[in-house]
Design a protein around this motif. Structure first.
Motif, PDB file in Angstrom:
ATOM      1  N   LEU A 282     115.499  18.300-106.222  1.00  0.00           N
ATOM      2  CA  LEU A 282     114.281  18.622-105.484  1.00  0.00           C
ATOM      3  C   LEU A 282     113.706  17.313-104.982  1.00  0.00           C
ATOM      4  CD1 LEU A 282     112.002  20.646-104.717  1.00  0.00           C
ATOM      5  CD2 LEU A 282     111.008  20.203-106.952  1.00  0.00           C
ATOM      6  N   VAL A 283     113.663  17.142-103.659  1.00  0.00           N
ATOM      7  CA  VAL A 283     113.116  15.917-103.080  1.00  0.00           C
ATOM      8  C   VAL A 283     112.001  16.316-102.127  1.00  0.00           C
ATOM      9  CG1 VAL A 283     113.599  13.838-101.744  1.00  0.00           C
ATOM     10  CG2 VAL A 283     115.363  14.770-103.247  1.00  0.00           C
ATOM     11  N   GLY A 284     110.778  15.930-102.452  1.00  0.00           N
ATOM     12  CA  GLY A 284     109.638  16.300-101.612  1.00  0.00           C
ATOM     13  C   GLY A 284     109.538  17.806-101.488  1.00  0.00           C
ATOM     14  N   ASN A 285     109.627  18.313-100.255  1.00  0.00           N
ATOM     15  CA  ASN A 285     109.488  19.760-100.037  1.00  0.00           C
ATOM     16  C   ASN A 285     110.838  20.464 -99.986  1.00  0.00           C
ATOM     17  OD1 ASN A 285     110.519  18.922 -97.597  1.00  0.00           O
ATOM     18  ND2 ASN A 285     108.662  19.346 -96.414  1.00  0.00           N
ATOM     19  N   VAL A 304     112.161  25.422 -99.839  1.00  0.00           N
ATOM     20  CA  VAL A 304     111.766  26.530-100.715  1.00  0.00           C
ATOM     21  C   VAL A 304     111.905  26.044-102.163  1.00  0.00           C
ATOM     22  CG1 VAL A 304     112.422  28.416 -99.156  1.00  0.00           C
ATOM     23  CG2 VAL A 304     114.146  27.378-100.620  1.00  0.00           C
ATOM     24  N   PRO A 305     111.335  26.796-103.133  1.00  0.00           N
ATOM     25  CA  PRO A 305     111.510  26.395-104.529  1.00  0.00           C
ATOM     26  C   PRO A 305     112.982  26.420-104.943  1.00  0.00           C
ATOM     27  CG  PRO A 305     109.723  27.983-104.315  1.00  0.00           C
ATOM     28  CD  PRO A 305     110.417  27.941-102.998  1.00  0.00           C
TER      29      PRO A 305
ATOM     30  N   ALA B 132     133.256  19.480-114.318  1.00  0.00           N
ATOM     31  CA  ALA B 132     133.464  18.037-114.415  1.00  0.00           C
ATOM     32  C   ALA B 132     133.407  17.377-113.042  1.00  0.00           C
ATOM     33  CB  ALA B 132     134.803  17.758-115.069  1.00  0.00           C
ATOM     34  N   GLY B 133     133.009  18.141-111.999  1.00  0.00           N
ATOM     35  CA  GLY B 133     132.958  17.591-110.650  1.00  0.00           C
ATOM     36  C   GLY B 133     131.772  16.651-110.469  1.00  0.00           C
ATOM     37  N   VAL B 134     131.487  16.363-109.180  1.00  0.00           N
ATOM     38  CA  VAL B 134     130.387  15.455-108.871  1.00  0.00           C
ATOM     39  C   VAL B 134     129.059  16.132-109.218  1.00  0.00           C
ATOM     40  CG1 VAL B 134     129.260  14.169-107.037  1.00  0.00           C
ATOM     41  CG2 VAL B 134     131.735  14.481-107.000  1.00  0.00           C
ATOM     42  N   GLN B 135     128.285  15.516-110.032  1.00  0.00           N
ATOM     43  CA  GLN B 135     126.976  16.063-110.376  1.00  0.00           C
ATOM     44  C   GLN B 135     125.927  15.435-109.465  1.00  0.00           C
ATOM     45  OE1 GLN B 135     125.526  18.171-112.644  1.00  0.00           O
ATOM     46  NE2 GLN B 135     127.483  19.016-113.286  1.00  0.00           N
ATOM     47  N   THR B 136     125.113  16.277-108.863  1.00  0.00           N
ATOM     48  CA  THR B 136     124.054  15.743-108.011  1.00  0.00           C
ATOM     49  C   THR B 136     122.861  15.369-108.878  1.00  0.00           C
ATOM     50  OG1 THR B 136     124.757  16.998-106.124  1.00  0.00           O
ATOM     51  CG2 THR B 136     122.469  16.333-106.164  1.00  0.00           C
ATOM     52  N   SER B 137     122.372  14.170-108.692  1.00  0.00           N
ATOM     53  CA  SER B 137     121.236  13.742-109.512  1.00  0.00           C
ATOM     54  C   SER B 137     119.968  14.404-108.991  1.00  0.00           C
ATOM     55  CB  SER B 137     121.094  12.229-109.473  1.00  0.00           C
ATOM     56  OG  SER B 137     120.567  11.847-108.233  1.00  0.00           O
ATOM     57  N   ALA B 138     118.930  14.376-109.810  1.00  0.00           N
ATOM     58  CA  ALA B 138     117.716  15.141-109.534  1.00  0.00           C
ATOM     59  C   ALA B 138     116.952  14.633-108.308  1.00  0.00           C
ATOM     60  CB  ALA B 138     116.818  15.124-110.754  1.00  0.00           C
TER      61      ALA B 138
END
Lengths: 320, 168
Positions: A282-285, A304-305, B132-138
């Motif tokens: 989640l980045v910004g909106n 969206v959420p 085990a693939g590419v994990q997207t960071s938050a």
């Protein structure tokens, strides 16, 4: 055509009910707001903010009874210009030594962020009337457009008490935190119908190039996947094949909308030797969700959420 | 057509760059056809050399026309030479060379198809190891998807504010 007929119809409606704002239903106020942005003639400066970024934008808008003309010039940083003629948007986007000309479908452009047909909005949101506040030296009525569920964000609108123009809009999550905002800091209504300003500032030292077209219309449903039930209120509005940087295969790109927010679903075959991507952010909106269905990589992006992008991603069923 | 295949056979085209050749021969799903159509459009726009629009049909027709023997047939060559009364020795050689090139090309294509089939089980392995693939960071959204989303479904702020990772 339909849009124009609707505009003139609602413009008449506006005239007939103006002056009785206090007694009219709040949905009528919102309806007037949706139309005012298209039919009024105005110029001013608004500030657009999302995440840590903020830009001032100069806007001039004229409606001549048939067509709308708007020019938006970004005043901070790169001098991007956005010209909108009745929904056909052309963006002059400076990139290094070139100006890239991009064509877009105009939608949700401030202050015309609402569709003029509010039916889908009424299905998914409740409307509350708030206080009166001053914005850009104007008196404004606050309206709260609150999501009925957790599948979309809510909005707070400041609507000009006299002209019904949207002066300020803030998008809020369910913790009432602002995700983005657009707000006039200066606004004047204009009478002149001259159109000599409706053109980009040409920079003679730079090359103007068209943006690479990397999509083709393709509405055909694949035999390799189908869509289960979508989150409430979201409908498919477009589908295409798209070349995505770094991908060997074309990516199916489907767009869903609930009338206010848009979500993109990307479906592509997994590639040998390339690790599938999974995860959420989640980045910004903007929310992002990636997972795998059968041998398909599923990616969803939208304002969206997180729960909504996850639901759309999980609606894709791999068919062997 | 044959030039393309010869170039492929001569390694003048990287195998990695020729996957679309393989794909258009292997599959006939609408997506695959759309992809070749896209390639054509894209290549025309960029002014780079392209495969002809009916590349696949041509290829299949040419392959159909090829004799099914595994070595050049001397009798066939002779009769071809006879049919063309003025055929010189070099004319006969040309036929032989073009056949050799075609065979080499078919070998390479066959090899690539085989490779793809051999590689196929790893598709399932991919699925099994998806976790085990590419994990997207938050805090990150891949720019290619964000840009694609914003170009076809712009939000009210994206007309003016691009993500920091927006390619310049």
């Amino acid at each position: 055509m339909l849009f124009k007929r609707l505009l003139s119809f609602v413009a008449l409606l506006m005239l007939s009910i103006s002056g009785h704002a206090g007694s009219t239903d709040q949905w009528q106020t919102l309806q007037k707001m949706a139309v005012a942005a298209h039919v009024l003639n105005y110029q001013g400066i608004f500030v657009c903010q999302t995440g840590a970024q903020s830009k001032s934008v100069e806007i001039k808008h004229i409606y001549n009874g048939h067509d709308e003309f708007a020019r938006n010039v970004v005043l901070d940083g790169s001098p991007r210009e956005v010209l909108n003629q009745s929904g056909d948007v052309v963006i002059y986007n400076p990139k290094n030594e070139k100006i890239v000309i991009e064509k877009r479908r105009g939608q949700n452009m401030f202050p015309a962020i609402l569709p003029t047909d509010l039916d889908s909005i009424k299905d998914n949101y409740t409307l509350k009337v708030g206080e009166i506040e001053r914005v850009a030296d104007r008196q404004a009525q606050i309206l709260l457009l609150e999501s009925k569920d957790n599948l979309r964000y809510s909005y707070k609108f400041w609507v000009d008490s006299e002209y019904s123009l949207l002066l300020k809009s803030v998008m809020l999550n369910n913790r009432n935190e602002a995700l983005d905002s657009m707000a006039f800091t200066q606004l004047t209504l204009i009478k002149s119908m001259e159109l000599d300003w409706f053109k980009p500032k040409i920079d003679g030292k730079k090359a103007y190039v068209m943006e690479d077209v990397n999509t083709i219309a393709d509405k055909q449903d694949s035999s390799h996947w189908r869509l289960k039930s979508l989150p409430e209120g979201f409908v498919k509005v477009d589908q295409m094949m798209r070349a995505v940087k770094g991908k060997t295969w074309p990516v199916t790109h489907i767009i869903f909308s609930d009338g206010l927010a848009s979500v993109s679903l990307f479906i592509e075959p997994l590639e040998n030797g390339i690790k599938p991507r999974t995860g959420r952010s989640l980045v910004g909106n903007t929310s992002f969700y990636a997972n795998v269905a059968g041998n398909l990589q599923i990616t969803v992006v939208g304002e969206v959420p997180e729960v909504t992008v996850a639901k759309i991603a999980n609606a894709v069923v791999f068919v062997k | 057509m044959t030039e393309q295949l010869s170039a492929l056979a001569d390694n003048e085209i990287e195998l990695a760059d020729a996957e679309h050749l393989l794909a258009s021969m292997q599959a006939n799903s609408p997506a695959a056809e759309a992809w070749s159509r896209y390639h054509l459009i894209g290549d025309v726009m960029r002014g780079t050399p392209t495969l002809s629009a009916d590349f696949k049909a041509n290829l299949m027709a040419k392959i159909d026309m090829e004799p099914t023997v595994l070595a050049p047939n001397a009798a066939w060559l002779k009769s071809a030479a006879k049919a063309d009364g003025n055929t010189s020795k070099s004319g006969g050689q040309q036929i032989a060379w073009s056949m050799a090139a075609s065979f080499a090309a078919i070998l390479v294509v066959g090899f690539m198809v085989l490779q793809a089939q051999v590689a196929d089980p790893s598709l399932n392995a991919n699925v099994a190891t998806a976790e085990a693939g590419v994990q997207t960071s938050a805090e990150f959204i891949p720019a290619e998807y964000l840009t694609a989303h914003q170009s076809s479904a712009p939000s009210s702020t994206s007309y003016y504010i691009q993500p920091a990772s927006y390619p310049n």
